[in-house]
Scaffold this motif. Structure first.
Motif, PDB file in Angstrom:
ATOM      1  N   GLY A  26       9.738  -4.744   5.359  1.00  0.00           N
ATOM      2  CA  GLY A  26      10.382  -3.908   4.656  1.00  0.00           C
ATOM      3  C   GLY A  26       9.943  -3.635   3.182  1.00  0.00           C
ATOM      4  O   GLY A  26       9.285  -4.551   2.583  1.00  0.00           O
ATOM      5  N   PRO A  27      10.517  -2.564   2.375  1.00  0.00           N
ATOM      6  CA  PRO A  27      10.144  -2.258   1.090  1.00  0.00           C
ATOM      7  C   PRO A  27      10.604  -3.486   0.040  1.00  0.00           C
ATOM      8  O   PRO A  27      11.864  -4.017   0.383  1.00  0.00           O
ATOM      9  N   SER A  48      -3.304  -0.870  -0.412  1.00  0.00           N
ATOM     10  CA  SER A  48      -2.119  -0.643  -0.408  1.00  0.00           C
ATOM     11  C   SER A  48      -1.837   0.811   0.032  1.00  0.00           C
ATOM     12  O   SER A  48      -2.413   1.619  -0.782  1.00  0.00           O
ATOM     13  N   GLY A  50       0.743   2.699  -0.093  1.00  0.00           N
ATOM     14  CA  GLY A  50       1.683   3.121  -1.354  1.00  0.00           C
ATOM     15  C   GLY A  50       0.855   3.265  -2.535  1.00  0.00           C
ATOM     16  O   GLY A  50       0.981   4.517  -3.275  1.00  0.00           O
ATOM     17  N   LEU A  53      -1.326   6.437  -2.446  1.00  0.00           N
ATOM     18  CA  LEU A  53      -0.581   7.600  -2.441  1.00  0.00           C
ATOM     19  C   LEU A  53      -0.051   7.731  -3.902  1.00  0.00           C
ATOM     20  O   LEU A  53      -0.205   8.909  -4.546  1.00  0.00           O
ATOM     21  N   ILE A  70       7.897  13.640  -2.014  1.00  0.00           N
ATOM     22  CA  ILE A  70       7.931  12.759  -0.726  1.00  0.00           C
ATOM     23  C   ILE A  70       8.466  11.305  -1.056  1.00  0.00           C
ATOM     24  O   ILE A  70       9.397  10.816  -0.529  1.00  0.00           O
ATOM     25  N   MET A  71       7.525  10.805  -1.810  1.00  0.00           N
ATOM     26  CA  MET A  71       7.797   9.377  -2.342  1.00  0.00           C
ATOM     27  C   MET A  71       8.828   9.143  -2.984  1.00  0.00           C
ATOM     28  O   MET A  71       9.961   8.162  -2.706  1.00  0.00           O
ATOM     29  N   LYS A  75      10.684   9.326   1.668  1.00  0.00           N
ATOM     30  CA  LYS A  75      10.353   9.641   2.918  1.00  0.00           C
ATOM     31  C   LYS A  75       8.857   9.581   3.088  1.00  0.00           C
ATOM     32  O   LYS A  75       8.138   8.789   2.323  1.00  0.00           O
ATOM     33  N   VAL A  77       4.802  10.291   3.758  1.00  0.00           N
ATOM     34  CA  VAL A  77       3.652  11.503   3.831  1.00  0.00           C
ATOM     35  C   VAL A  77       3.082  11.799   4.777  1.00  0.00           C
ATOM     36  O   VAL A  77       2.874  10.752   5.923  1.00  0.00           O
ATOM     37  N   ILE A  82      -2.549  10.042   4.112  1.00  0.00           N
ATOM     38  CA  ILE A  82      -2.792   8.676   4.042  1.00  0.00           C
ATOM     39  C   ILE A  82      -3.887   8.296   4.846  1.00  0.00           C
ATOM     40  O   ILE A  82      -4.758   7.530   4.242  1.00  0.00           O
ATOM     41  N   PHE A 103       1.034   0.197   6.021  1.00  0.00           N
ATOM     42  CA  PHE A 103       0.533   0.911   7.010  1.00  0.00           C
ATOM     43  C   PHE A 103       0.361   0.333   8.243  1.00  0.00           C
ATOM     44  O   PHE A 103      -0.131  -0.743   8.116  1.00  0.00           O
ATOM     45  N   ARG A 105       3.209   3.119   9.029  1.00  0.00           N
ATOM     46  CA  ARG A 105       4.636   3.153   8.715  1.00  0.00           C
ATOM     47  C   ARG A 105       5.394   4.018   9.997  1.00  0.00           C
ATOM     48  O   ARG A 105       6.550   3.613   9.919  1.00  0.00           O
ATOM     49  N   ASN A 109       1.678   7.861  12.273  1.00  0.00           N
ATOM     50  CA  ASN A 109       0.606   7.099  11.511  1.00  0.00           C
ATOM     51  C   ASN A 109      -0.540   6.337  12.357  1.00  0.00           C
ATOM     52  O   ASN A 109      -1.522   6.457  12.325  1.00  0.00           O
ATOM     53  N   ARG A 145       8.451   2.011 -11.131  1.00  0.00           N
ATOM     54  CA  ARG A 145       8.484   2.906 -10.037  1.00  0.00           C
ATOM     55  C   ARG A 145       9.397   3.874  -9.877  1.00  0.00           C
ATOM     56  O   ARG A 145      10.381   3.542  -9.879  1.00  0.00           O
TER      57      ARG A 145
END
Ligand code: ADP
Ligand code: UDP
Length: 483
Positions: A26-27, A48, A50, A53, A70-71, A75, A77, A82, A103, A105, A109, A145
Motif C-alpha cells: 500500500g502507499p 521506483s 512513482g 513518473l 493523474i497522480m 489514480k 497513469v 509507465i 509496479f 499496480r 500494468n 509530495r
C-alpha cells in the motif's frame, strides 16, 4: 503502441539474463525504505515507478501535465507510459538486477509489462501494513509530495485495494509472492526481507530445483510456457498448477486448459505433429500428477534465444511486407537455448506451436484472422555427423550406467525399506532409447512423458540435449521455404 515503444526505447540484448523483483504494498507501507536497504545489501538497481513518473511530470509537456494531474488525483497513469519509462530506465542503467518498486499496480500494468518488457519477476515482495498505519506514515513523511494529503491518500488506498491486490493475488497463485509484515519497525522488516533475498541467492548458488530460474534455461523456458504465452490465443488459456511440482520429485506439473478441456499432448495428430489434443488423448501422468510432464516441451528446447528473437524480427518484417532476409549464419546456427515464444508487438499472434519429428519446433504466426501467413520452422539437420553420432553413443552408454546405478540404489534403498519410484528407472531407460534414436527430441518427449527424475531433467539433461541435438533454423512463408 508497443512497436513504437520498442523502436524508440530499445530492448535488452537477446539471451542476457536479467533479474527482476517487484516490490508491492500500500502507499506508505515502506516499499521505498526497504528498497534502499536491499540496494545497499544486495546491489540491485532500484527503480521506483512513482519516482519515474514524478520526474516525468516535471517536464513541461502535455504528457507531463497529464501525469501530474493523474497522480494528484491518486489514480493510475496509463500503462504504456509507465512501462516505457521503466524500460528506458532499465536500459539506461546498464544493470541486470532490478528492484521495481510500486509496479505493476493493476492488471493492465502487468499485461503491458509482459508484452513489452516480458522479464518474469524472480518474485514479488509484498509489504503488508494496516490502513491506519499507512495514513499515519504518509502524513508524517514530509517529502512535500503533492499527493500526500488525506484525500489523495484515501483514494490511493482504494486504488491499491481495487486494482493492485488482484495483481498481488495473481503472483500468489503462481507461487511468486513473498509477504513481509510492514507494520514492524523498518529494521525488523528488513530482517524478514533479508531472509527472502538470502534464500533466493542460496538457492541460485546451490542450483536447487526451485530457483534454478537463475541460470537454468529449462526453468526459464518452463516459466515462459507457464506464463501467459501458452496460451492467450483466443479463449484458451493454459494454467500450470505448480503446487504439483514436488521438490526433489519428478518434475511434473499438471496443466489444465480451463475453458476447453484440452492440453498439450504427446499423441500424434495430423502431419505427425504433436499438437493440442482433447484431454482423453493425453498420455502420461497419474493420480495427483495427472497431466503432462514438461518433457513434451523438451522438443522445443532447440531454439536459441538470439536466433529466435532475430527470427521474430524477420517474421515481423515479412508480415509487414518487408523482405525476409535470413543471414547465412542464422540459417545454420546451432540451437542452444529454449524457445522464447512471445508474440511480437503489433498484430502478430502466435497461434500454434507444433512439434514434428523433423522439426524441433514450428511456430505458426497469423495476422489477424488469417492462419499460417508465416511459418517459422526450426529444423533438425538431416543426417548426423560422425562426431554427433559418437556423442550420442557415448551418452547412451552413460545413461546405461545410470540405469545400473539406479538399480543399485533401488536395491540399497529397498534394503532400508524405503519406497522408490520406478519411474526413475523408466526415465533412464527412456533416455537411453532417446539417445540412440535419430529423432532424439521428439522421442524423448513421447517416451518419457511420465517424467524423468529431477536429476535427469535439469542442468545435466540440458547439457546433454545441447550436445546431442543439432538443429538449423529455416523460414517458410506461406508454406514455401525461403532459405
Ligand atoms: N517499518 C516502518 N516503520 C515506521 N515507519 C516507516 C517504516 N517504513 C517506512 N516508514 C516511514 O513511512 C514513510 C513511508 O515510507 P516509504 O518507504 O516512503 O513508503 P512507500 O515507498 O511504500 O510509499 C516514510 O516516512 C518512512 O520513513
Ligand atoms: O505504476 C505506477 C506507479 C505509480 N503511479 C502513480 O504514482 C503515484 C505514487 O506512487 P508511489 O509508488 O511513488 O507512492 P506510494 O503511493 O506507494 O506511496 C500513485 O498514486 C499513482 O498515481 C502510477 O500511476 N503507476
Amino acid at each position: 503502441m508497443e512497436d513504437a515503444t520498442k523502436n524508440h526505447v530499445g530492448s535488452f540484448p537477446p539471451g542476457k539474463k536479467i533479474t527482476v523483483v517487484f516490490v508491492l504494498g500500500g502507499p506508505g507501507s515502506g516499499k521505498g525504505t526497504q528498497c534502499a536497504k536491499i540496494v545497499d545489501q544486495y546491489g540491485f538497481t532500484h527503480l521506483s515507478a512513482g519516482d519515474l513518473l514524478r520526474e516525468e511530470s516535471k517536464s513541461n509537456t502535455e504528457q507531463g501535465m497529464m501525469i501530474k494531474n493523474i497522480m494528484h488525483e491518486g489514480k493510475l497513469v496509463p500503462s504504456d507510459i509507465i512501462v516505457k519509462l521503466l524500460l528506458k530506465a532499465m536500459l539506461q542503467s546498464g544493470s541486470d538486477k532490478f528492484l521495481i518498486d510500486g509496479f505493476p499496480r493493476n492488471e493492465e500494468n502487468r499485461q503491458a509489462y509482459e508484452k513489452i518488457i516480458n522479464i518474469e519477476p524472480e518474485f514479488v515482495l509484498f509489504v503488508e501494513c494496516p490502513k491506519e498505519e499507512l495514513e499515519r506514515r504518509i502524513l508524517n513523511r514530509n517529502q512535500g509530495r503533492d499527493d500526500d494529503n488525506i484525500d489523495t491518500i484515501r483514494r490511493r488506498f482504494d486504488v491499491f485495494q481495487e486494482a493492485t491486490l488482484p495483481v498481488v493475488q495473481h503472483y500468489e497463485k503462481r507461487g511468486k509472492l513473498r509477504r513481509v509484515d510492514g507494520a514492524k519497525s523498518a529494521d525488523a522488516v528488513f530482517e524478514d526481507v533479508k531472509g527472502i533475498f538470502s534464500e533466493m541467492n542460496t538457492k541460485a548458488n546451490r542450483g536447487s530445483s526451485m530457483s534454478r530460474a537463475q541460470g537454468n534455461p529449462f526453468k526459464r523456458f518452463l516459466d515462459l510456457f507457464c506464463g501467459e504465452l501458452l496460451w492467450d490465443a483466443g479463449s484458451e488459456k493454459l494454467i500450470v498448477d505448480r503446487s504439483n511440482v514436488k521438490k526433489g520429485g519428478n518434475f511434473i506439473s499438471s496443466i489444465q486448459l480451463r475453458r476447453r478441456q484440452q492440453l498439450w499432448s504427446t499423441g500424434r495428430g495430423k502431419n505427425e505433429c504433436f499438437q493440442v489434443e482433447p484431454l482423453k488423448l493425453r498420455t502420461g501422468g497419474r493420480g495427483k500428477n495427472k497431466g503432462l510432464s514438461f518433457w513434451p516441451y523438451a522438443a522445443v528446447f532447440t531454439v536459441t534465444m538470439p536466433a529466435f528473437l532475430v527470427c521474430q524480427e524477420r517474421i515481423a518484417a515479412a508480415v509487414h511486407g518487408g523482405a525476409l532476409d535470413v543471414p547465412g549464419e542464422l540459417a545454420t546456427q546451432s540451437i542452444r537455448e529454449p524457445l522464447f515464444l512471445t508474440p511480437r508487438p503489433g498484430d502478430l499472434t502466435c497461434t500454434e506451436l507444433k512439434v514434428a519429428p523433423s522439426h524441433a519446433a514450428v511456430l505458426y504466426v497469423s495476422r489477424g484472422k488469417g492462419r499460417e501467413d508465416v511459418v517459422l520452422a526450426i529444423r533438425r539437420r538431416r543426417g548426423l555427423s560422425p562426431a554427433l553420432r559418437f556423442r550420442r553413443f557415448a551418452f547412451a552408454a552413460l545413461f546405461l550406467t545410470l540405469v545400473v546405478l539406479q538399480r543399485w540404489s533401488w536395491l540399497l534403498l529397498r534394503g532400508f525399506g524405503a519406497r522408490v519410484s520406478s519411474s526413475r528407472l523408466a526415465g533412464a531407460v527412456a533416455a537411453v532409447c532417446c539417445c540412440l534414436h535419430p529423432s532424439l527430441c521428439v522421442r524423448l518427449a513421447s517416451s518419457a512423458s511420465d517424467g524423468l527424475p529431477l536429476s535427469l531433467c535439469c542442468a545435466p539433461t540440458l547439457s546433454l540435449m545441447r550436445l546431442i541435438s543439432d538443429a538449423t533454423v529455416c523460414f517458410m512463408v506461406r508454406g514455401r521455404q525461403v532459405r
